[in-house]
Design an enzyme around this catalytic site. Sequence first.
Site, short mmCIF file in Angstrom:
data_model
loop_
_atom_site.label_atom_id
_atom_site.label_comp_id
_atom_site.label_asym_id
_atom_site.label_seq_id
_atom_site.Cartn_x
_atom_site.Cartn_y
_atom_site.Cartn_z
N HIS A 135 12.09 -1.12 -10.09
CA HIS A 135 11.52 -2.46 -10.02
C HIS A 135 10.10 -2.42 -9.46
O HIS A 135 9.85 -1.69 -8.49
CB HIS A 135 12.33 -3.32 -9.04
CG HIS A 135 13.62 -3.84 -9.56
ND1 HIS A 135 14.74 -3.07 -9.67
CD2 HIS A 135 13.97 -5.09 -9.99
CE1 HIS A 135 15.73 -3.82 -10.14
NE2 HIS A 135 15.29 -5.05 -10.35
N GLU A 281 -11.54 -3.90 1.65
CA GLU A 281 -11.12 -2.94 0.63
C GLU A 281 -11.49 -1.50 0.97
O GLU A 281 -10.97 -0.55 0.39
CB GLU A 281 -11.70 -3.33 -0.73
CG GLU A 281 -11.07 -4.62 -1.27
CD GLU A 281 -11.56 -5.01 -2.66
OE1 GLU A 281 -12.55 -4.42 -3.14
OE2 GLU A 281 -10.93 -5.91 -3.25
MN MN Z 1 13.18 0.25 -6.40
MN MN Z 2 -11.66 -6.13 -5.31
#
Ligand code: MN
Ligand code: MN
Length: 287
Positions: A135, A281
């Site tokens: 997932h 970032e």
């Molecule tokens: Mn998983």
């Molecule tokens: Mn960015």
Amino acid sequence: MLKRRWKIFAIVALVIAAIAAMVGGVLLLNRPQQPTVLQPFLPPSVGNVHLTMGIPSQADRTNANDYLIDDDKRPYALSYNDSKRIPNWVSWQLNKSWLGTAPRTNDFREDPTLPKGWYRVKSTDYNGSGYDRGHMAPSADRARDTATNSATFLMTNIVPQTADNNRDVWESLESESRRLVNLGQELYIVAGGAGEKGSIGSAKISVPASTWKVIVVMAKPGATAADVTSRTRVIAVDVPNIQGIKDKTWRDFRVSVDQLEAKTGYDFLSRVTGSVQQAIERRVDKG
Ligand code: MN
Ligand code: MN
């Protein structure tokens, strides 16, 4: 004389008609194949809560390899890659309202919302591959009710993950996310695969070389991109999709968002002010 002229006229007309029919037939036969009909371009809904921090790619409804799925019924948004047969990225909001006690439905199945004519990955396509049906938006993040949980089992939310990646390292970050949410925080999460280390089955489902994730940690529910500041915590990881990492945790694979942007070509947190993006970032999470 008149008769003969009519005869010539009739023959000429017949010949022209025959040539026209032949040319028409050839044109009809050689007509280029109509491409799969995609929905006309619609600007991505700015109201989709799962895309609060921005859309990482140029995804829309015209590009089969960067195909935006952001319908209201789905409790996450994603970009699907029809050639790779996995999502490019999946994005979702996580706060307490998504958690609950609904049981895991486990109904892995094809995504019926993909355009007609596209291959729809089946759960059984992963059988015998040695890879987990991994997932991106986790089942346990969507336990509000049965229908919401079941939506995470659509195969467009799934990528092939090794057992050690999925069940240990990746799971450790999923659990940590829900721990933060249970403390009252709200998360904006984007996850996907990078690179390719082969494919599985006759459907040739791409196996990513690593799985990455970006998590924006907000103090309380109801956040917008404007609430993100240079002090906002951002967790980014890049976990190799291999065996032999069982004893490691997500903390061992932390990177900066800048590193993931360079690697994937995406722009994460694109709805956050440029100067704030720059500040958050470049950092690697230390928490
Ligand atoms: Mn998983
Ligand atoms: Mn960015």
